[in-house]
Design a protein around this motif. Sequence first.
Motif, PDB file in Angstrom:
ATOM      1  N   LEU A   2       0.826  -1.196   0.000  1.00 31.58           N
ATOM      2  CA  LEU A   2       0.000   0.000   0.000  1.00 31.58           C
ATOM      3  C   LEU A   2       0.868   1.257   0.000  1.00 31.58           C
ATOM      4  CD1 LEU A   2      -2.324  -1.218   2.909  1.00 31.58           C
ATOM      5  CD2 LEU A   2      -2.624  -1.667   0.460  1.00 31.58           C
ATOM      6  N   GLN A   3       0.325   2.314  -0.591  1.00 31.27           N
ATOM      7  CA  GLN A   3       0.973   3.619  -0.608  1.00 31.27           C
ATOM      8  C   GLN A   3       2.435   3.514  -1.081  1.00 31.27           C
ATOM      9  OE1 GLN A   3      -1.973   5.181  -0.728  1.00 31.27           O
ATOM     10  NE2 GLN A   3      -1.066   6.893   0.403  1.00 31.27           N
ATOM     11  N   ASP A   4       3.402   3.923  -0.261  1.00 31.75           N
ATOM     12  CA  ASP A   4       4.802   3.944  -0.697  1.00 31.75           C
ATOM     13  C   ASP A   4       5.351   2.558  -1.005  1.00 31.75           C
ATOM     14  OD1 ASP A   4       4.773   6.679  -0.394  1.00 31.75           O
ATOM     15  OD2 ASP A   4       5.704   6.663   1.603  1.00 31.75           O
ATOM     16  N   ASP A   5       4.726   1.512  -0.447  1.00 31.07           N
ATOM     17  CA  ASP A   5       5.190   0.148  -0.742  1.00 31.07           C
ATOM     18  C   ASP A   5       4.696  -0.367  -2.084  1.00 31.07           C
ATOM     19  OD1 ASP A   5       6.719  -0.293   1.542  1.00 31.07           O
ATOM     20  OD2 ASP A   5       4.981  -0.938   2.708  1.00 31.07           O
ATOM     21  N   ALA A   6       3.787   0.354  -2.708  1.00 30.14           N
ATOM     22  CA  ALA A   6       3.225  -0.092  -3.994  1.00 30.14           C
ATOM     23  C   ALA A   6       4.158   0.296  -5.141  1.00 30.14           C
ATOM     24  CB  ALA A   6       1.838   0.508  -4.194  1.00 30.14           C
ATOM     25  N   GLN A   7       5.381  -0.195  -5.076  1.00 29.30           N
ATOM     26  CA  GLN A   7       6.378   0.072  -6.106  1.00 29.30           C
ATOM     27  C   GLN A   7       6.458  -1.108  -7.075  1.00 29.30           C
ATOM     28  OE1 GLN A   7       7.766   3.043  -6.372  1.00 29.30           O
ATOM     29  NE2 GLN A   7       6.665   3.649  -4.505  1.00 29.30           N
ATOM     30  N   PRO A   8       6.706  -0.843  -8.362  1.00 25.69           N
ATOM     31  CA  PRO A   8       6.711  -1.933  -9.349  1.00 25.69           C
ATOM     32  C   PRO A   8       7.611  -3.103  -8.979  1.00 25.69           C
ATOM     33  CG  PRO A   8       6.738   0.182 -10.467  1.00 25.69           C
ATOM     34  CD  PRO A   8       6.882   0.479  -9.005  1.00 25.69           C
ATOM     35  N   GLU A   9       8.808  -2.816  -8.451  1.00 26.23           N
ATOM     36  CA  GLU A   9       9.732  -3.906  -8.114  1.00 26.23           C
ATOM     37  C   GLU A   9       9.154  -4.792  -7.006  1.00 26.23           C
ATOM     38  OE1 GLU A   9      10.475  -0.702  -8.143  1.00 26.23           O
ATOM     39  OE2 GLU A   9      11.729  -0.520  -9.944  1.00 26.23           O
ATOM     40  N   LYS A  10       8.570  -4.182  -5.977  1.00 23.96           N
ATOM     41  CA  LYS A  10       7.974  -4.958  -4.884  1.00 23.96           C
ATOM     42  C   LYS A  10       6.743  -5.721  -5.359  1.00 23.96           C
ATOM     43  CE  LYS A  10       9.532  -2.075  -1.015  1.00 23.96           C
ATOM     44  NZ  LYS A  10       9.115  -1.275   0.168  1.00 23.96           N
ATOM     45  N   LEU A  11       5.934  -5.085  -6.206  1.00 25.87           N
ATOM     46  CA  LEU A  11       4.751  -5.766  -6.745  1.00 25.87           C
ATOM     47  C   LEU A  11       5.160  -6.974  -7.572  1.00 25.87           C
ATOM     48  CD1 LEU A  11       2.690  -2.613  -7.839  1.00 25.87           C
ATOM     49  CD2 LEU A  11       2.163  -4.111  -5.915  1.00 25.87           C
ATOM     50  N   ALA A  12       6.189  -6.800  -8.403  1.00 25.82           N
ATOM     51  CA  ALA A  12       6.657  -7.902  -9.247  1.00 25.82           C
ATOM     52  C   ALA A  12       7.186  -9.055  -8.403  1.00 25.82           C
ATOM     53  CB  ALA A  12       7.744  -7.402 -10.208  1.00 25.82           C
ATOM     54  N   GLN A  13       7.947  -8.734  -7.360  1.00 22.91           N
ATOM     55  CA  GLN A  13       8.494  -9.780  -6.493  1.00 22.91           C
ATOM     56  C   GLN A  13       7.378 -10.568  -5.815  1.00 22.91           C
ATOM     57  OE1 GLN A  13      11.155  -8.269  -3.507  1.00 22.91           O
ATOM     58  NE2 GLN A  13      11.784 -10.293  -2.811  1.00 22.91           N
ATOM     59  N   ALA A  14       6.354  -9.852  -5.340  1.00 24.57           N
ATOM     60  CA  ALA A  14       5.230 -10.536  -4.690  1.00 24.57           C
ATOM     61  C   ALA A  14       4.453 -11.383  -5.694  1.00 24.57           C
ATOM     62  CB  ALA A  14       4.318  -9.505  -4.034  1.00 24.57           C
ATOM     63  N   CYS A  15       4.312 -10.900  -6.922  1.00 24.27           N
ATOM     64  CA  CYS A  15       3.614 -11.670  -7.964  1.00 24.27           C
ATOM     65  C   CYS A  15       4.376 -12.940  -8.314  1.00 24.27           C
ATOM     66  CB  CYS A  15       3.398 -10.817  -9.206  1.00 24.27           C
ATOM     67  SG  CYS A  15       2.114  -9.564  -9.030  1.00 24.27           S
ATOM     68  N   TRP A  16       5.707 -12.880  -8.291  1.00 27.16           N
ATOM     69  CA  TRP A  16       6.494 -14.080  -8.548  1.00 27.16           C
ATOM     70  C   TRP A  16       6.126 -15.172  -7.552  1.00 27.16           C
ATOM     71  CZ3 TRP A  16       8.332 -15.768 -12.645  1.00 27.16           C
ATOM     72  CH2 TRP A  16       9.080 -15.006 -13.541  1.00 27.16           C
ATOM     73  N   GLN A  17       6.000 -14.797  -6.291  1.00 29.52           N
ATOM     74  CA  GLN A  17       5.633 -15.787  -5.283  1.00 29.52           C
ATOM     75  C   GLN A  17       4.247 -16.354  -5.559  1.00 29.52           C
ATOM     76  OE1 GLN A  17       4.830 -14.411  -1.261  1.00 29.52           O
ATOM     77  NE2 GLN A  17       5.841 -16.218  -0.390  1.00 29.52           N
TER      78      GLN A  17
END
Length: 402
Positions: A344-359
């Motif tokens: 959410l908010q500042d954590d909604a960065q493309p790199e973090k989203l992509a890493q979570a999607c990989w899982q």
Amino acid sequence: MMRIGMVAGEPSGDLLAARIIQGIQSQQQALIEGIGGPEMLARGFHSHYPMDALTVFGYVEALKQIPVLLRTYLGMKKYYLRQPPSVYVGIDAPDFNLRMEHQLRQAGVPTVQFVGPSIWAWRYERIHKIRAAVSHMLVLFPFETEIYEKEGVPVTYVGHPLAQNIAFKPDTNEARERLGMELPAGAQVLSLLPGSRSSEVKLLSPRFLQAVQILQREALDLHVLVPMVNASRRAEFEAILAQYPIKNLHILDAQTPGAIYVDEQGIVRPASWTALQAADAVLLASGTATLEAALFKKPMVISYVLSPAMERIMRWKSGQARPYLPWVGLPNVLARDFVVPELLQDDAQPEKLAQACWQALRDPAHIAKVKNTFLALHQSLHRDTPALAADVILKLARQHAI
């Protein structure tokens, strides 16, 4: 003939109310009237005002709609006070319905609120308004009963209607075949649901698309489904897509063959449900869609971003910097655990989203745990909601008639 007042304020409420009407009609002949949408109208509901008059997205739009909202509220209140129904049923839309319920209850009409405001997350003090306005609460989630019982508000847990309308074991291949898309053998499918509001699409889509760009550098065969609620949202999304192009993207809407269909129960299945059913994993905005994704047993990544102005308004309106609970997404709230990630908010960065999607796409242990948790959640929410709700509504109406 028994008269029942009923008001639903948005499409999700229209679907819920239609199920309740069906439950009432199976037990009692009644004139059910107020404000509703197409699903309610299809079941014989008489609407005095279009539901669009109450369908408002966000505080800014609400300010613009105040004259229409006020005319609608005053018109319905005058009608109900002049011709009191045997019972009044508010479906969600708490700002409108709790006011109406307070007025009618003072006039001696029993009132039922189906779907309460999220007092367990924001603004618990609203319980005082609920206690004064509502004769009986009908709640969607089992943990809500303890809250209302503690506060002296009669309450019945009726389950969530969506739990009846989505299969315990959804058929992923059936949805893909219905869409008729050319998907390579073994291809993985990620569905993106950036929200139904313009602000959501504009704030989340760039982040979601950049996350997919990162994913597709490693997974060339990754296909992406994006359901759109209307032509306006599609145009906004496509403008953003032009800035962040990705491969193998398929937009689903009313023009997409197989995206929207009517099932054997006569229920209209939206494009978002097809996208969820066909997916291996989902990246989506926080909201009701997260519960739908859980009922489809899909590993997901939940995200949300508020504009600085909207964040300030929410903090001012609620008096809180954040919700009472540590979770935002409904699946996590119901499981009382971070079953799926929330960025959410500042954590909604493309790199973090992509890493979570990989899982969500590639971690077998995580995927199995999520699916098992969501199956148990589905079973806990699966009740005969129309019959349970109708029992409470008709009992109050009959007591009032005596």
